[in-house]
Design a protein around this motif. Structure first.
Motif, PDB file in Angstrom:
ATOM      1  N   LEU A  22      -0.860 -17.043  -4.359  1.00 28.21           N
ATOM      2  CA  LEU A  22      -1.729 -18.154  -3.964  1.00 28.21           C
ATOM      3  C   LEU A  22      -2.930 -17.654  -3.156  1.00 28.21           C
ATOM      4  CD1 LEU A  22       1.007 -20.760  -2.936  1.00 28.21           C
ATOM      5  CD2 LEU A  22      -0.406 -20.784  -5.001  1.00 28.21           C
ATOM      6  N   ALA A  23      -2.689 -16.672  -2.276  1.00 26.63           N
ATOM      7  CA  ALA A  23      -3.790 -16.110  -1.491  1.00 26.63           C
ATOM      8  C   ALA A  23      -4.798 -15.421  -2.395  1.00 26.63           C
ATOM      9  CB  ALA A  23      -3.246 -15.131  -0.447  1.00 26.63           C
ATOM     10  N   ASP A  24      -4.322 -14.769  -3.459  1.00 25.04           N
ATOM     11  CA  ASP A  24      -5.231 -14.113  -4.395  1.00 25.04           C
ATOM     12  C   ASP A  24      -6.131 -15.119  -5.102  1.00 25.04           C
ATOM     13  OD1 ASP A  24      -5.790 -11.459  -4.830  1.00 25.04           O
ATOM     14  OD2 ASP A  24      -3.841 -11.028  -5.710  1.00 25.04           O
ATOM     15  N   ILE A  25      -5.596 -16.287  -5.408  1.00 23.63           N
ATOM     16  CA  ILE A  25      -6.428 -17.336  -6.000  1.00 23.63           C
ATOM     17  C   ILE A  25      -7.523 -17.748  -5.017  1.00 23.63           C
ATOM     18  CG2 ILE A  25      -6.439 -19.728  -6.818  1.00 23.63           C
ATOM     19  CD1 ILE A  25      -3.632 -19.264  -7.908  1.00 23.63           C
ATOM     20  N   GLY A  26      -7.145 -17.870  -3.742  1.00 23.90           N
ATOM     21  CA  GLY A  26      -8.132 -18.179  -2.722  1.00 23.90           C
ATOM     22  C   GLY A  26      -9.197 -17.104  -2.606  1.00 23.90           C
ATOM     23  N   LEU A  27      -8.795 -15.832  -2.728  1.00 24.03           N
ATOM     24  CA  LEU A  27      -9.756 -14.737  -2.680  1.00 24.03           C
ATOM     25  C   LEU A  27     -10.750 -14.821  -3.831  1.00 24.03           C
ATOM     26  CD1 LEU A  27      -7.541 -11.663  -1.656  1.00 24.03           C
ATOM     27  CD2 LEU A  27      -9.354 -12.751  -0.323  1.00 24.03           C
ATOM     28  N   ALA A  28     -10.252 -15.153  -5.001  1.00 23.95           N
ATOM     29  CA  ALA A  28     -11.150 -15.293  -6.156  1.00 23.95           C
ATOM     30  C   ALA A  28     -12.193 -16.371  -5.882  1.00 23.95           C
ATOM     31  CB  ALA A  28     -10.336 -15.635  -7.404  1.00 23.95           C
ATOM     32  N   VAL A  75       0.065  -8.093   3.800  1.00 25.26           N
ATOM     33  CA  VAL A  75       1.352  -8.232   4.477  1.00 25.26           C
ATOM     34  C   VAL A  75       2.431  -8.689   3.500  1.00 25.26           C
ATOM     35  CG1 VAL A  75       2.626  -9.496   6.258  1.00 25.26           C
ATOM     36  CG2 VAL A  75       0.328  -8.652   6.737  1.00 25.26           C
ATOM     37  N   GLY A  76       2.088  -9.689   2.673  1.00 27.39           N
ATOM     38  CA  GLY A  76       3.053 -10.187   1.691  1.00 27.39           C
ATOM     39  C   GLY A  76       3.435  -9.120   0.692  1.00 27.39           C
ATOM     40  N   GLY A  77       2.438  -8.358   0.218  1.00 22.31           N
ATOM     41  CA  GLY A  77       2.710  -7.306  -0.758  1.00 22.31           C
ATOM     42  C   GLY A  77       3.566  -6.188  -0.186  1.00 22.31           C
ATOM     43  N   LEU A  78       3.262  -5.769   1.066  1.00 22.00           N
ATOM     44  CA  LEU A  78       4.044  -4.711   1.704  1.00 22.00           C
ATOM     45  C   LEU A  78       5.478  -5.155   1.961  1.00 22.00           C
ATOM     46  CD1 LEU A  78       1.493  -3.205   4.262  1.00 22.00           C
ATOM     47  CD2 LEU A  78       2.342  -2.161   2.158  1.00 22.00           C
ATOM     48  N   PHE A  79       5.640  -6.406   2.403  1.00 20.03           N
ATOM     49  CA  PHE A  79       6.995  -6.908   2.658  1.00 20.03           C
ATOM     50  C   PHE A  79       7.807  -6.950   1.377  1.00 20.03           C
ATOM     51  CE2 PHE A  79       9.924 -10.560   2.624  1.00 20.03           C
ATOM     52  CZ  PHE A  79      10.811 -10.136   3.607  1.00 20.03           C
ATOM     53  N   LEU A  94      -7.344  -1.844   3.052  1.00 19.35           N
ATOM     54  CA  LEU A  94      -7.200  -2.047   4.495  1.00 19.35           C
ATOM     55  C   LEU A  94      -8.567  -2.097   5.184  1.00 19.35           C
ATOM     56  CD1 LEU A  94      -4.163   0.316   5.265  1.00 19.35           C
ATOM     57  CD2 LEU A  94      -4.171  -2.185   5.303  1.00 19.35           C
ATOM     58  N   SER A  95      -9.461  -1.190   4.789  1.00 19.07           N
ATOM     59  CA  SER A  95     -10.802  -1.164   5.382  1.00 19.07           C
ATOM     60  C   SER A  95     -11.553  -2.455   5.087  1.00 19.07           C
ATOM     61  CB  SER A  95     -11.589   0.035   4.849  1.00 19.07           C
ATOM     62  OG  SER A  95     -10.946   1.253   5.151  1.00 19.07           O
ATOM     63  N   LEU A  96     -11.430  -2.944   3.854  1.00 24.05           N
ATOM     64  CA  LEU A  96     -12.109  -4.179   3.464  1.00 24.05           C
ATOM     65  C   LEU A  96     -11.574  -5.358   4.259  1.00 24.05           C
ATOM     66  CD1 LEU A  96     -14.064  -5.703   1.632  1.00 24.05           C
ATOM     67  CD2 LEU A  96     -12.255  -5.807  -0.104  1.00 24.05           C
ATOM     68  N   CYS A  97     -10.269  -5.419   4.429  1.00 23.22           N
ATOM     69  CA  CYS A  97      -9.656  -6.512   5.190  1.00 23.22           C
ATOM     70  C   CYS A  97     -10.168  -6.520   6.622  1.00 23.22           C
ATOM     71  CB  CYS A  97      -8.137  -6.362   5.163  1.00 23.22           C
ATOM     72  SG  CYS A  97      -7.247  -7.600   6.148  1.00 23.22           S
ATOM     73  N   ILE A  98     -10.185  -5.356   7.265  1.00 24.41           N
ATOM     74  CA  ILE A  98     -10.659  -5.256   8.648  1.00 24.41           C
ATOM     75  C   ILE A  98     -12.132  -5.642   8.750  1.00 24.41           C
ATOM     76  CG2 ILE A  98     -11.100  -3.652  10.555  1.00 24.41           C
ATOM     77  CD1 ILE A  98      -8.607  -2.090   9.589  1.00 24.41           C
ATOM     78  N   TYR A  99     -12.928  -5.161   7.805  1.00 23.93           N
ATOM     79  CA  TYR A  99     -14.364  -5.462   7.799  1.00 23.93           C
ATOM     80  C   TYR A  99     -14.600  -6.968   7.686  1.00 23.93           C
ATOM     81  CZ  TYR A  99     -19.147  -5.786   5.977  1.00 23.93           C
ATOM     82  OH  TYR A  99     -20.454  -6.140   5.760  1.00 23.93           O
ATOM     83  N   LEU A 100     -13.887  -7.609   6.788  1.00 25.63           N
ATOM     84  CA  LEU A 100     -14.067  -9.045   6.566  1.00 25.63           C
ATOM     85  C   LEU A 100     -13.692  -9.857   7.805  1.00 25.63           C
ATOM     86  CD1 LEU A 100     -12.618  -9.268   2.944  1.00 25.63           C
ATOM     87  CD2 LEU A 100     -15.008  -9.647   3.599  1.00 25.63           C
ATOM     88  N   ILE A 143      -8.751 -13.187   6.231  1.00 22.13           N
ATOM     89  CA  ILE A 143      -7.412 -13.708   6.536  1.00 22.13           C
ATOM     90  C   ILE A 143      -6.556 -13.747   5.270  1.00 22.13           C
ATOM     91  CG2 ILE A 143      -6.147 -15.764   7.272  1.00 22.13           C
ATOM     92  CD1 ILE A 143      -8.465 -16.334   9.193  1.00 22.13           C
ATOM     93  N   LEU A 144      -7.154 -14.200   4.169  1.00 23.34           N
ATOM     94  CA  LEU A 144      -6.417 -14.228   2.906  1.00 23.34           C
ATOM     95  C   LEU A 144      -6.047 -12.811   2.471  1.00 23.34           C
ATOM     96  CD1 LEU A 144      -8.357 -16.952   0.875  1.00 23.34           C
ATOM     97  CD2 LEU A 144      -6.075 -17.129   1.874  1.00 23.34           C
ATOM     98  N   TYR A 145      -6.960 -11.864   2.678  1.00 19.11           N
ATOM     99  CA  TYR A 145      -6.671 -10.470   2.329  1.00 19.11           C
ATOM    100  C   TYR A 145      -5.512  -9.936   3.164  1.00 19.11           C
ATOM    101  CZ  TYR A 145      -9.054  -7.490  -1.008  1.00 19.11           C
ATOM    102  OH  TYR A 145      -9.410  -6.830  -2.148  1.00 19.11           O
ATOM    103  N   LEU A 146      -5.477 -10.322   4.435  1.00 17.14           N
ATOM    104  CA  LEU A 146      -4.383  -9.904   5.309  1.00 17.14           C
ATOM    105  C   LEU A 146      -3.052 -10.468   4.815  1.00 17.14           C
ATOM    106  CD1 LEU A 146      -3.575  -8.408   7.894  1.00 17.14           C
ATOM    107  CD2 LEU A 146      -3.991 -10.549   9.158  1.00 17.14           C
ATOM    108  N   ILE A 147      -3.069 -11.717   4.366  1.00 15.31           N
ATOM    109  CA  ILE A 147      -1.858 -12.331   3.812  1.00 15.31           C
ATOM    110  C   ILE A 147      -1.402 -11.573   2.573  1.00 15.31           C
ATOM    111  CG2 ILE A 147      -0.949 -14.403   2.673  1.00 15.31           C
ATOM    112  CD1 ILE A 147      -2.760 -16.050   4.525  1.00 15.31           C
ATOM    113  N   VAL A 148      -2.348 -11.203   1.708  1.00 16.08           N
ATOM    114  CA  VAL A 148      -2.015 -10.444   0.505  1.00 16.08           C
ATOM    115  C   VAL A 148      -1.391  -9.102   0.868  1.00 16.08           C
ATOM    116  CG1 VAL A 148      -2.994  -9.212  -1.473  1.00 16.08           C
ATOM    117  CG2 VAL A 148      -3.709 -11.557  -0.986  1.00 16.08           C
TER     118      VAL A 148
END
Length: 230
Positions: free
Chosen positions: A71-77, A26-30, A216-222, A19-24
């Motif tokens: 902030l999502a990247d911090i959560g990913l770490a 979507v936020g990055g693309l926007f 994208l593949s990693l996000c879907i897998y997770l 979910i955090l990866y998805l936020i990263v």
């Protein structure tokens, strides 16, 4: 000795990481395509100045989106550290450290974009439009180079993370290899832009071909692992 995560707990952490990866993503693309891609025209600084001047709220929204990504990247770490510290107690901390450095660079680098509306605020009646346009161009390029610099610690984090994924025994080895290779592509792109900018279009193609597909593949897998039932 740290207790190993139960498979159900691991899946929960994987799902939250997805979910955090998805936020990263979507936020990055926007921010990149929806905001900077719409407002910034490197070949026409005067048009860029007019675009930003008439859409300052959109620029600030892009910065806010980048901060959410930060902030999502911090959560990913944090979550990747939890997931891999049992098997890799040292490498997991190093990978988290590199990712936090990357996030910190991105966060601080946003000041370049926030300085653009400040130009209009402090020089509201200036007749030197060319000077303002040049300053905007300088700030945009500074932001771009700062983003590229963040790719160096991020690439290192991906290399370490990919290695841990590959060697863990419970994560997808294919994705682990993809993440490791993507890490090298980030390093190549960043150093190419810094040292050999004339070859940067080729390194950008490399990143688009490898890193984007991997992310994208990693996000879907997770996410799929997160909703999988044991």
């Amino acid at each position: 000795m740290k207790k190993e995560l139960h498979p159900n707990d691991r899946n929960l952490h994987l799902g939250l990481t997805g979910i955090l990866y998805l936020i990263v993503i979507v936020g990055g693309l926007f921010s990149e395509l929806g905001v900077r891609g719409a407002l910034f025209l490197p070949e026409n600084l005067f048009q860029t100045m007019e675009n930003i001047q008439g859409n300052q709220s959109l620029l600030k929204l892009g910065v806010a989106s980048d901060m959410v990504m930060f902030l999502a990247d911090i959560g990913l770490a944090w979550f990747f550290l939890i997931l891999f510290q049992q098997n890799f107690p040292r490498l997991s901390y190093l990978a988290a450290f590199f990712r936090l450095v990357q996030a910190g660079i991105i966060g601080i680098n946003l000041i370049h974009l926030l300085q653009i509306p400040a130009l209009f605020q402090f020089f509201p009646e200036t007749k030197d439009a060319q000077w303002i346009a040049q300053q905007i161009g300088y700030l945009i390029e500074s932001h771009r180079m700062g983003y590229l610099l963040s790719g160096i610690p991020f690439g290192m984090s991906c290399i370490l993370l990919g290695y841990m994924m590959y060697q863990s025994g419970w994560f997808s080895r294919l994705l682990g290899a993809m993440v490791l290779i993507a890490g090298f592509s980030y390093l190549i792109d960043s150093f190419t832009n810094i040292l050999f900018p004339e070859y940067s279009p080729k390194s950008e193609i490399l990143v688009m071909a490898i890193a984007v597909i991997t992310e994208l593949s990693l996000c879907i897998y997770l996410i799929i692992k997160g909703i999988k039932k044991y």
